[in-house]
Design an enzyme around this catalytic site. Structure first.
Site, PDB file in Angstrom:
ATOM      1  N   ASP A  23       0.972  -1.332   0.035  1.00  0.00           N
ATOM      2  CA  ASP A  23      -0.150   0.168  -0.010  1.00  0.00           C
ATOM      3  C   ASP A  23       0.754   1.206  -0.019  1.00  0.00           C
ATOM      4  O   ASP A  23       1.438   1.566   1.102  1.00  0.00           O
ATOM      5  CB  ASP A  23      -0.825  -0.069   1.186  1.00  0.00           C
ATOM      6  CG  ASP A  23      -1.595   1.138   1.447  1.00  0.00           C
ATOM      7  OD1 ASP A  23      -1.993   2.174   0.423  1.00  0.00           O
ATOM      8  OD2 ASP A  23      -2.363   1.418   2.429  1.00  0.00           O
ATOM      9  N   ASN A  25      -0.016   4.367  -0.906  1.00  0.00           N
ATOM     10  CA  ASN A  25      -0.494   5.830  -0.426  1.00  0.00           C
ATOM     11  C   ASN A  25      -1.274   5.677   0.990  1.00  0.00           C
ATOM     12  O   ASN A  25      -1.778   6.621   1.387  1.00  0.00           O
ATOM     13  CB  ASN A  25      -1.503   6.209  -1.182  1.00  0.00           C
ATOM     14  CG  ASN A  25      -2.781   5.140  -1.584  1.00  0.00           C
ATOM     15  OD1 ASN A  25      -2.873   4.352  -0.960  1.00  0.00           O
ATOM     16  ND2 ASN A  25      -3.843   5.641  -2.426  1.00  0.00           N
ATOM     17  N   ASP A  27      -3.764   3.997   2.260  1.00  0.00           N
ATOM     18  CA  ASP A  27      -5.282   4.098   2.554  1.00  0.00           C
ATOM     19  C   ASP A  27      -5.969   2.495   3.010  1.00  0.00           C
ATOM     20  O   ASP A  27      -6.970   2.603   3.264  1.00  0.00           O
ATOM     21  CB  ASP A  27      -6.177   4.595   1.352  1.00  0.00           C
ATOM     22  CG  ASP A  27      -5.926   3.288  -0.034  1.00  0.00           C
ATOM     23  OD1 ASP A  27      -4.998   2.482   0.223  1.00  0.00           O
ATOM     24  OD2 ASP A  27      -6.662   3.731  -0.880  1.00  0.00           O
ATOM     25  N   ASP A  31      -1.857  -1.018  -4.136  1.00  0.00           N
ATOM     26  CA  ASP A  31      -1.905  -0.294  -5.382  1.00  0.00           C
ATOM     27  C   ASP A  31      -1.018  -0.552  -6.308  1.00  0.00           C
ATOM     28  O   ASP A  31      -0.066  -1.100  -5.970  1.00  0.00           O
ATOM     29  CB  ASP A  31      -2.131   1.080  -4.845  1.00  0.00           C
ATOM     30  CG  ASP A  31      -1.124   1.547  -3.953  1.00  0.00           C
ATOM     31  OD1 ASP A  31      -0.030   1.539  -4.120  1.00  0.00           O
ATOM     32  OD2 ASP A  31      -1.588   2.046  -2.802  1.00  0.00           O
ATOM     33  N   ASP A 202      -9.640 -15.289 -16.884  1.00  0.00           N
ATOM     34  CA  ASP A 202     -10.529 -15.889 -15.858  1.00  0.00           C
ATOM     35  C   ASP A 202     -11.720 -16.842 -16.436  1.00  0.00           C
ATOM     36  O   ASP A 202     -12.176 -16.514 -17.355  1.00  0.00           O
ATOM     37  CB  ASP A 202     -11.320 -14.647 -15.144  1.00  0.00           C
ATOM     38  CG  ASP A 202     -11.881 -15.065 -13.744  1.00  0.00           C
ATOM     39  OD1 ASP A 202     -11.241 -15.747 -12.894  1.00  0.00           O
ATOM     40  OD2 ASP A 202     -13.052 -15.022 -13.626  1.00  0.00           O
ATOM     41  N   GLU A 271      -7.461 -19.989 -17.210  1.00  0.00           N
ATOM     42  CA  GLU A 271      -8.039 -20.791 -16.020  1.00  0.00           C
ATOM     43  C   GLU A 271      -9.146 -21.715 -16.601  1.00  0.00           C
ATOM     44  O   GLU A 271     -10.159 -21.378 -17.231  1.00  0.00           O
ATOM     45  CB  GLU A 271      -8.457 -19.855 -14.968  1.00  0.00           C
ATOM     46  CG  GLU A 271      -9.083 -20.604 -13.927  1.00  0.00           C
ATOM     47  CD  GLU A 271      -9.875 -19.742 -12.938  1.00  0.00           C
ATOM     48  OE1 GLU A 271      -9.956 -19.777 -11.787  1.00  0.00           O
ATOM     49  OE2 GLU A 271     -10.532 -18.729 -13.692  1.00  0.00           O
TER      50      GLU A 271
END
Length: 543
Positions: A23, A25, A27, A31, A202, A271
């Protein structure tokens, strides 16, 4: 084929779950900038590529696997510039970038679906799978959702049901409509033009459904523990003949491949989740005109026996032809392998043995973030769950949150993942001693075992491109040959707590294995395998 040109053959792909990696930033949510900042670490592992789980614009009801804009980055992950910077940094480190493509369904917040549900005659009326109710108002057929209950959801505006193989907020696109296929391929090309090197697809066998909406037959026998089977989920009780793995899928995969062929050195890994996954893997990768690779759930079960491993490998080898497999023993959807195969014991050397086995098999490999640390499954309370799958099936099934908790970078209260006191999932206390910084300082650590073996693998093309021939197995022991360009390596793996002795009919020169990996040795013409050990030898000649 041109093994030196096709980088993806035998490649090791490191899967990153962006929400939980780093992370930047603060929050509480990982990211894209966080991934970019950790690129030195990723490159140090010795992998060839990264695979990013979805970061597209989404209401996050299924944490990004419900896309509302295929061509933008969700603000919680950053911006398109952040993505471009990530790709540039990865390429600078010699890493390819693959991204998740969720093509089977969108979010119900996608503009396409908002338009489609308005009426029966708008421009996108047939972009999703709509069907009338039966005369008594019930669902069109007996198809079931993977996440529980009917695969149909009533929409009062259209006064019809729509199909959803997963959450009811994830309506299935209608691939029988050529406009849908054109639009989907355009979104794929959007990312190709931004420089991505490939896609993980996916649910790649779900795209088409039976136009007649025929009922699925019941399974004659439901065996708990087989691929994808949990007796608490009614989905396991059907043969899924008509709601997925339809023959029309082949033509779409050919169109997709034709698009990627316009962008040299790009690749796909699909997948495949179905009762006949190995057969489907072969069909989807043969002929060099469909998917480049497929992976299945066959190694994502609780069966860690070497008999299962050998049977799976030999089955796919027998039917694969010129196709190519990709193997994984862990990902963002299943219990972490250190717990699932470690039987809830913390046994670092066993994790190393499974790693060496996986990286010695024929095919490409996906490694899930945290496997290189030997992270166990996180134990979460019901109140801590955010995964709708787990919430629906608690307590028999605890969902997927346990493998998605934040990556521990340091042995501190928040694991160096963030400074936000309330990350999206808790940083687990029992993960902290396994943090990257802790293992960096210990040459015997699982992290060093992964790094050193991955670098060893790069110097032996037999392990990347070679044919495979299995020689012996019992429940916990496996021996096989990998052969390429006239050279062969003999590999023996012991995944048990007890030592093993196996016969060998080859003259061998042992490879010196990384010091973090317990090594077997030759004694009186036999291979001695201490607990959780690995032996690799260059074959000199045969008797």
């Amino acid at each position: 084929m041109e093994n030196k040109i096709e980088w993806w053959r035998g490649a090791v792909i490191y899967q990153i779950y962006p929400r939980s990696f780093f992370d930047a930033n603060n929050d509480g949510i990982g990211d894209l900038l966080g991934i970019t900042q950790k690129m030195d670490y990723i490159a140090s592992l010795g992998v060839d590529a990264i695979w990013l789980s979805p970061f597209f614009t989404s209401p996050m009801k299924d944490f990004g696997y419900d896309v509302s804009d295929y061509c933008d980055v969700d603000p919680i992950f950053g911006t398109l510039k952040d993505f471009d910077d990530l790709v540039a940094e990865a390429h600078k480190h010699g890493l390819k970038v693959m991204i998740d493509q969720v093509l089977n369904h969108t979010s119900d917040q996608h503009p396409w679906f908002k338009e489609s549900r308005k009426s029966h005659d708008n421009d996108k009326a047939d972009w999703y799978v709509w069907a009338d109710a039966k005369p008594d108002g019930t669902v069109p057929n007996n198809w079931l959702s993977v996440f529980g209950g009917p695969a149909w959801h009533w929409d009062s505006r259209r006064k019809q049901y729509y199909l959803h193989n997963f959450l009811d907020s994830q309506p299935d696109l209608n691939f029988h409509n050529p406009d849908v296929v054109d639009a989907i391929l355009a979104t794929v090309e959007f990312w190709l033009k931004r420089g991505v090197d490939g896609f993980r697809l996916d649910t790649a066998n779900y795209y088409y459904h039976d136009l007649e909406l025929r009922d699925n037959p019941a399974k004659e026998e439901v065996v708990e523990g087989s691929i994808g089977v949990r007796l608490d989920n009614p989905y396991a009780y059907q043969q899924h003949l008509y709601d997925k793995s339809r023959p029309e899928n082949i033509a779409f995969l050919q169109r997709l491949r034709a698009l990627l062929d316009q962008y040299p050195q790009t690749t796909t890994v699909g997948e495949v989740g179905c009762d006949f996954s190995l057969k489907t893997m072969a069909a989807y990768t043969q002929g060099h005109d469909k998917l480049h690779m497929c992976y299945s759930f066959d190694l994502l079960t609780h069966d860690s026996s070497m008999e299962h491993i050998r049977h799976t490998m030999e089955t796919i080898e027998a039917g694969l032809g010129d196709g190519w497999p990709c193997w994984s023993i862990g990902n963002h959807d299943v219990e972490r392998v250190a717990t699932r195969w470690g039987k809830n014991k913390h046994m670092p050397n066993q994790s190393k043995a499974y790693m060496a086995m996986l990286l010695s098999l024929r095919g490409s490999v996906c490694l899930y973030q945290g496997e290189e640390l030997g992270l166990p499954e996180a134990e979460l309370s019901y109140e801590q769950l955010v995964d709708p799958y787990g919430i629906n099936f608690w307590p028999e099934f605890k969902g997927r949150d346990g493998c998605r908790t934040p990556m521990p970078w340091s042995n501190t209260s928040l694991g160096g993942f963030t400074t936000n006191p309330t990350p999206w999932l808790p940083v687990m206390e029992d993960h902290l001693p396994l943090a990257v910084e802790e293992q960096e300082g210990t040459r015997s650590s699982i992290l060093y075992a992964y790094r050193d073996f991955l670098h060893l693998r790069r110097s032996h093309p037999e392990l990347i491109h070679g044919d495979i021939e299995f020689l012996y197995h019992d429940v916990s022991t496996l021996t096989f040959l990998r052969s390429y360009n006239g050279k062969s390596l003999y590999i023996a793996i012991n995944t048990a707590e007890q030592s093993k002795i196996v016969s060998c009919h080859f003259s061998l020169t042992p490879l010196v294995l990384p010091e973090a990996i317990p090594a077997g040795y030759i004694e009186n013409g036999q291979i001695v395998l201490p607990a959780f050990s690995v032996f690799i030898g260059c074959v000199i000649d045969t008797e």
